[in-house]
Motif scaffolding. Structure first.
Motif, PDB file in Angstrom:
ATOM      1  N   VAL A 168       0.837  -1.207   0.000  1.00 60.69           N
ATOM      2  CA  VAL A 168       0.000   0.000   0.000  1.00 60.69           C
ATOM      3  C   VAL A 168       0.871   1.255   0.000  1.00 60.69           C
ATOM      4  N   PHE A 200       0.144   3.594  -3.071  1.00 55.85           N
ATOM      5  CA  PHE A 200      -0.686   4.772  -2.783  1.00 55.85           C
ATOM      6  C   PHE A 200       0.038   5.855  -1.975  1.00 55.85           C
ATOM      7  N   LYS A 202      -3.152   3.110   5.956  1.00 55.92           N
ATOM      8  CA  LYS A 202      -3.060   1.680   5.612  1.00 55.92           C
ATOM      9  C   LYS A 202      -3.570   0.766   6.705  1.00 55.92           C
ATOM     10  N   PHE A 214      -7.914   2.972  -3.622  1.00 56.46           N
ATOM     11  CA  PHE A 214      -7.862   2.457  -2.259  1.00 56.46           C
ATOM     12  C   PHE A 214      -9.192   1.839  -1.840  1.00 56.46           C
TER      13      PHE A 214
END
Length: 506
Positions: free
Chosen positions: A310, A314, A320, A374
């Motif tokens: 993650v 991102f 996260k 996400f």
């Protein structure tokens, strides 16, 4: 040891024969004895009788599960055990990031591979020790095994807080702490079968939901602690969970009758009783014991590497920890729902629930690299957690169905031991692929294949068990017919003798 074992051999209550000259005032005492230990009872044969399969079966038939009482306290204690053991393991993704910063360098090409071994070794050792734990549980009992294991786990976690490099961490966290967790975890599953039978699926769902509750809360707690007090003090905080686990193990009061043994060498049972080979005679159990590990080569990969994936996909600012929380929430819901559903699914057909779970978990693992937003990753984690809860909560009920209550300890132990290899090697392989390929995409794709293969293997278990029961029924009928035929042949010559002597048979 049950309280019924303290009865003298001459006591009519121990033999199951009710005296005819007993006064009426003495008879209500029998019903009072049956209410002890929350309603559980066990008829124990006299000590002079030679132990045999028929007597063991009679003991199982005579035992009545309380379905409550002190069992609710045991359930809460087992719930804490599952939460503290697997909550820490599932939150290793947070500790993984801290270990990378504390002990590694970004110039180290094998950094993720070497660091992932800490968590993988810990998870693998929990299952690797399970066959040994099952033997200790059979010999020493659930209470002593669980309390001793929690004490060892506390020592290992405390020692890890003083470590300053990855090498010693492999031993203190990956071996000592994990072995302690293993010795405290398995008795928490076995003891539930002493108190529950009709509600065993629901109770297992509630107990295993403990790890979901901890998986939801621990990532946020660990993130705050790591930021405020650092890695070493955070591990010392986790030692408090292990101390409470020691107290929880003290509640494991056994009720099931102890198997009689013919040992003449002292207090320990013979080797054939220590290493129970009867469980391996069941083809259904053998398929289950090897099919589950085959499905788990990619199971632990998201728990270790999802946080780092993650960050790379991102950015570091994304929240996260929400992903682990989503897995924890739906995993807890799944354990409660499917645990209750399992009570209504007859016999070994409960395996089909695990088959569905593995198919969904495999597909969701493959979906992780495809999520470019996400929100999509949150949806994947929600589904993965739901069916992860289904897979976990019905492991013990399936073991009870395949081998019966007297052999379930070693059945669970050996199966968990076989799970140690895939649980250990999966995350390091994923870390190696990331170090070599530059991203986690291939690692997550490959992690989704084993659950689908393993789930396919489990599909044949209900058919195998149905065939076994059909053969046993046919054998029983044939034996009954042979006995009847022999009785007829024995009676026929007597009738002929009477006819030849001139006497009337009528």
């Amino acid at each position: 040891m049950t309280e019924g074992e303290d009865k003298p051999t001459g006591d009519p209550a121990a033999t199951g024969v009710e005296p005819t000259d007993a006064p009426e005032s003495d008879r209500p005492l029998e019903s009072e004895d049956k209410k002890e230990n929350g309603g559980g009872q066990a008829a124990v044969p006299p000590q002079s009788a030679a132990p045999g399969g028929a007597e063991e079966e009679a003991e199982e038939m005579a035992f009545v599960h309380p379905e409550g009482g002190w069992g609710w306290v045991v359930m809460v204690a087992s719930m804490w055990c599952n939460g503290s053991v697997f909550g820490i393991q599932n939150a290793f993704g947070i500790l993984f990031l801290s270990l990378l910063r504390e002990f590694g360098s970004e110039h180290d090409e094998d950094l993720r591979f070497r660091t992932a071994w800490v968590g993988s070794l810990s998870m693998g050792m929990i299952f690797f020790c399970s066959p040994i734990v099952s033997i200790f549980t059979d010999i020493l009992g659930c209470r002593i095994t669980a309390v001793g294991g929690a004490a060892v786990g506390l020592v290992g976690l405390l020692a890890s807080s003083f470590v300053t490099s990855l090498g010693p961490m492999y031993f203190t966290y990956g071996i000592v702490f994990a072995c302690g967790c293993s010795f405290s975890y398995q008795p928490s599953l076995v003891i539930l079968g002493h108190y529950f039978k009709k509600r065993l699926g629901l109770v297992n769902g509630i107990v295993t939901a403990g790890s979901s509750l901890f998986t939801i809360t621990l990532p946020f707690v660990l993130s705050i602690l790591l930021e405020k007090v650092g890695l070493q003090n955070t591990m010392r905080f986790l030692c408090l969970l292990m101390f409470v686990l020691m107290l929880a193990g003290c509640t494991y009061k056994p009720l099931m009758p102890v198997k009689p043994s013919n040992t003449r060498t002292g207090r320990f049972p013979p080797m054939r009783q220590i290493f129970n080979v009867n469980i391996w005679k069941s083809l259904g159990y053998r398929i289950w014991a090897f099919g589950i590990p085959a499905a788990l080569y990619g199971y632990f990969v998201p728990y270790v590497h999802l946080m780092k994936h993650v960050e790379e996909r991102f950015g570091e600012d994304v929240n996260k920890e929400v992903l682990l929380m989503c897995i924890g929430i739906t995993s807890g819901v799944g354990r409660l729902i499917f645990g209750r559903v399992a009570d209504y699914v007859p016999g070994v057909k409960k395996v089909y629930l695990q088959v569905i779970s593995f198919f969904v978990i495999g597909l969701m693992s493959m979906m992780i690299p495809l999520c470019n937003i996400f929100g999509g990753l949150i949806a994947v984690c929600l589904l993965m957690g739901l069916f992860d809860g289904c897979f976990i909560c019905i492991m013990a009920p399936i073991a009870f169905e395949l081998v019966g209550p007297t052999d379930v300890s070693q059945a669970i132990g050996f199966m968990l031991g076989l799970m140690s290899v895939p649980m250990t090697v999966g995350p390091p392989i994923a870390g190696f692929l990331r170090d070599r390929l530059g991203n986690y995409d291939v690692a997550f794709y490959l992690a989704g294949i084993p659950p689908i293969i393993g789930g396919s293997m489990l599909c044949v278990i209900p058919w195998v068990e149905a065939r076994r029961k059909r053969r046993e029924k046919e054998a029983a009928l044939n034996k009954e017919m042979d006995v009847s035929q022999k009785m007829l042949e024995h009676d026929k010559p007597q009738g002929d003798e009477k006819c030849t002597s001139g006497e009337s048979v009528v």
